[in-house]
Design an enzyme around this catalytic site. Structure first.
Site, mmCIF file in Angstrom:
data_model
loop_
_atom_site.group_PDB
_atom_site.id
_atom_site.type_symbol
_atom_site.label_atom_id
_atom_site.label_comp_id
_atom_site.label_asym_id
_atom_site.label_seq_id
_atom_site.Cartn_x
_atom_site.Cartn_y
_atom_site.Cartn_z
ATOM 1 N N GLU A 27 0.850 -1.193 0.000
ATOM 2 C CA GLU A 27 0.000 0.000 0.000
ATOM 3 C C GLU A 27 0.885 1.243 0.000
ATOM 4 O O GLU A 27 1.985 1.235 0.562
ATOM 5 C CB GLU A 27 -0.886 -0.006 1.258
ATOM 6 N N ASN A 72 -6.696 1.562 2.753
ATOM 7 C CA ASN A 72 -7.427 2.814 2.950
ATOM 8 C C ASN A 72 -6.990 3.866 1.935
ATOM 9 O O ASN A 72 -7.779 4.717 1.526
ATOM 10 C CB ASN A 72 -7.191 3.342 4.365
ATOM 11 N N ASN A 172 -12.082 -0.962 -0.917
ATOM 12 C CA ASN A 172 -11.419 -1.472 0.287
ATOM 13 C C ASN A 172 -12.218 -1.118 1.532
ATOM 14 O O ASN A 172 -12.601 0.047 1.714
ATOM 15 C CB ASN A 172 -10.024 -0.852 0.424
ATOM 16 N N GLU A 173 -12.476 -2.111 2.365
ATOM 17 C CA GLU A 173 -13.099 -1.912 3.691
ATOM 18 C C GLU A 173 -14.206 -0.861 3.665
ATOM 19 O O GLU A 173 -14.220 0.069 4.478
ATOM 20 C CB GLU A 173 -12.027 -1.542 4.733
ATOM 21 N N TYR A 244 -6.641 -8.582 12.002
ATOM 22 C CA TYR A 244 -5.348 -8.273 12.633
ATOM 23 C C TYR A 244 -5.441 -8.664 14.108
ATOM 24 O O TYR A 244 -6.480 -8.486 14.733
ATOM 25 C CB TYR A 244 -5.048 -6.774 12.520
ATOM 26 N N GLU A 292 -6.267 -9.182 3.851
ATOM 27 C CA GLU A 292 -5.443 -8.493 4.852
ATOM 28 C C GLU A 292 -5.440 -9.364 6.099
ATOM 29 O O GLU A 292 -6.500 -9.600 6.690
ATOM 30 C CB GLU A 292 -5.985 -7.097 5.190
ATOM 31 N N GLN A 353 1.483 -6.148 5.707
ATOM 32 C CA GLN A 353 1.832 -5.802 4.350
ATOM 33 C C GLN A 353 3.179 -6.423 4.020
ATOM 34 O O GLN A 353 3.570 -7.352 4.711
ATOM 35 C CB GLN A 353 1.822 -4.297 4.187
HETATM 36 O O1 AHR Z 1 -3.003 -2.571 6.354
HETATM 37 C C1 AHR Z 1 -3.254 -1.366 7.007
HETATM 38 C C2 AHR Z 1 -4.693 -0.904 6.843
HETATM 39 O O2 AHR Z 1 -5.523 -1.797 7.529
HETATM 40 C C3 AHR Z 1 -5.256 -0.885 5.447
HETATM 41 O O3 AHR Z 1 -4.978 0.288 4.758
HETATM 42 C C4 AHR Z 1 -6.726 -0.994 5.699
HETATM 43 O O4 AHR Z 1 -7.397 -1.627 4.639
HETATM 44 C C5 AHR Z 1 -6.835 -1.761 7.002
HETATM 45 O O5 AHR Z 1 -7.677 -1.155 7.896
#
Ligand code: AHR
Length: 503
Positions: A27, A72, A172-173, A244, A292, A353
């Site tokens: 990203e 994002n 995305n999201e 995450y 992700e 990432q």
């Molecule tokens: O990977 C970091 C961020 O986490 C990304 O930009 C977003 O898609 C997610 O919230």
């Protein structure tokens, strides 16, 4: 002493291990692109300014696909800013990360770099501040060989061959209130459906990923997937999952069981997708793109790093540069076990990432690049997990956790490559204090021979690789692995991740 007994039979498979499970994510965020993959002037840089040491490490990591350019970031991105003569590219505010985007790197450079590292590009379009027309434009620019305004512009910009990008993320999201252009599931689902249908008029064989929830903890989780898929079912191939993990308030018992949460998340999304399938009487199955996943100390980002000063818009600031420890790598390896266990439905995944930003690879400007602890489980699993993921029978005791109830002390997955006659077992010992003895039994395979066994563990579970000590942590040969009749027995230290290769 914990004892665990694993029975494997190559006749019982979950599904083929898709190479796309070993994808990653780049990203325009912090120092992932600038000072990460791209640093003209670095001693190892090639003529295009790409760091050679990073290229070598990405190849060693074994990354199949790379999602780009966000995240994002993509929800405010104008793709055309990043193509054409560099001197004419605008500097823009990146609202997602409160930074300045210089646009020195854009689509063409990134595709060139992905080709060098041997990865497929998975491209995300902006459905935050933009829509159908811009998605069609970037598709024409990227994939049409020649003879139209945008394809000819690509050629004039130095990319004679079309990029042939097959996999496209529809935003995305979009469920997240932090996302530019965030709306309801119905609004997003309608836009995603129209965008995919328009893009399929250009090329019916493209693959599309609709945004699922940005985490199972989102208040709209479940309903978001149902409504989005009701709108997009015939138009998309995948629904995305993002997750995450980090230890909360020092609760390492629960942290070590994070894969239990990932398992439940995947099962819930599969159930929701299949519910929509049933209601529609469809014979099409939607897969998951887990695009992700990682360990991310989000609390550190929110409490310490987040840039909020309206006067401050730095270029490539140090953001999300988590230093991963041994315990992080063990949980990380367990997340890979969870993905493999669901190989029938999770057919694409992206580690978020790749460089500097919550990444397995770190760099210092003008200096060295090094492997984080999480590099090792990814590289080894990507190398060894071939053929099909197997259904397993694992007998082991449980331990109590505050977040997930009673969970198994040992977790494992196995893959079997019929052609190469090779079997790989990946296992974690989640106990903070006790060794585990794992017996791997397969009467069907007959006598198994251990060709290699490596374990990542350390007396200091918080040890990490840093700029000052970049090789502090690495996996070691596990010399305890031995034949016992037709079985293989191996000792797993407390808080450890192990890969065993068998013939
Ligand atoms: O990977 C970091 C961020 O986490 C990304 O930009 C977003 O898609 C997610 O919230």
């Amino acid at each position: 002493m914990i004892t665990a007994h694993l029975t494997i039979d190559p006749h019982f498979t979950v599904g083929p291990v898709n190479r796309r499970l070993f994808g990653a994510f780049v990203e325009h965020l912090g120092r992932c692109v600038y000072d990460g993959i791209y640093e003209p002037g670095h001693p190892s840089a090639d003529g295009a300014g790409f760091r050679g040491d990073v290229i070598d490490l990405v190849r060693e990591l074994g990354v199949s696909t790379i999602r780009y350019p966000g995240g994002n970031f993509v929800s405010g991105y104008r793709w055309e800013d990043g193509v054409g003569p560099r001197g004419e590219r605008p500097r823009r505010l990146d609202l997602a990360w409160h930074s300045t985007e210089t646009n020195e790197i854009g689509l063409n450079e990134f595709v060139d770099w992905a080709r060098i590292v041997g990865s497929e590009v998975m491209y995300a379009v902006n459905l935050g501040t933009r829509g159908i027309q811009e998605a069609l434009d970037v598709l024409e620019y990227a994939n049409i060989p020649s003879g139209t305004r945008l394809s000819d512009a690509r050629i004039a910009h130095g990319s004679a061959e079309p990029h042939d990008i097959r996999m496209w993320c529809l935003g995305n999201e979009m469920d997240g209130p932090w996302q530019l252009g965030h709306g309801t599931a119905l609004e997003y689902g309608q836009l995603a459906s129209k965008t995919a249908r328009a893009m399929r008029q250009v090329d019916p064989d493209l693959e599309f990923v609709a945004c699922g929830s940005s985490g199972a903890q989102m208040p709209t989780f479940g309903e978001w997937e149902r409504i989005v898929l009701e709108q997009t079912y015939d138009d998309v191939d995948y629904i995305s999952c993002h997750a995450y993990y980090e230890p909360k308030d020092g609760d390492y018992e629960s942290f070590l069981a994070s894969a239990v949460d990932m398992d439940r998340f995947i099962d819930d999304v599969v159930a929701t997708a299949d519910h929509v399938k049933a209601v529609r009487h469809s014979d099409k199955t939607i897969d998951i793109s887990f695009d992700e996943w990682n360990i991310w100390y989000q609390s550190r980002y929110n409490d310490v790093e987040k840039i909020t000063d309206p006067r401050e818009w730095p270029v490539a600031p140090r953001l999300l540069e988590d230093a991963y420890s041994v315990i992080d790598a063990v949980v990380f390896g367990n997340l890979l076990i969870s993905l493999l266990r669901h190989a029938d439905r999770v057919t694409s995944a992206s580690l978020a990432q790749l460089v500097n930003v919550i990444a397995p690879i770190m760099t210092e400007p003008g200096g060295q690049a090094w492997r984080q602890t999480t590099f090792f489980p990814f590289a080894i699993t990507s190398e060894l997990a071939r053929g099909a993921a197997l259904e397993l029978k694992l007998d082991v005791a449980t331990y109590p956790t505050a977040e997930y109830g009673d969970v198994p002390l040992v977790d494992a997955v196995a893959t079997h490559d019929e052609d190469g006659r090779r079997t790989a077992v990946f296992a974690v010992n989640r106990s903070l204090t006790e060794e585990a003895t794992l017996t791997i039994d397969s009467t069907t395979l007959g006598g198994l021979t251990v060709t290699s066994a490596v374990t990542l563990s350390d007396d200091d579970i918080h040890a990490a690789n840093t700029l000052e000590d970049p090789e502090r942590v690495a996996p070691r040969h596990n010399t305890s692995a031995r034949r016992d009749g037709d079985a293989v027995v191996i000792t797993l230290p407390p808080v450890s991740w192990t890969a065993i290769s068998l013939e």
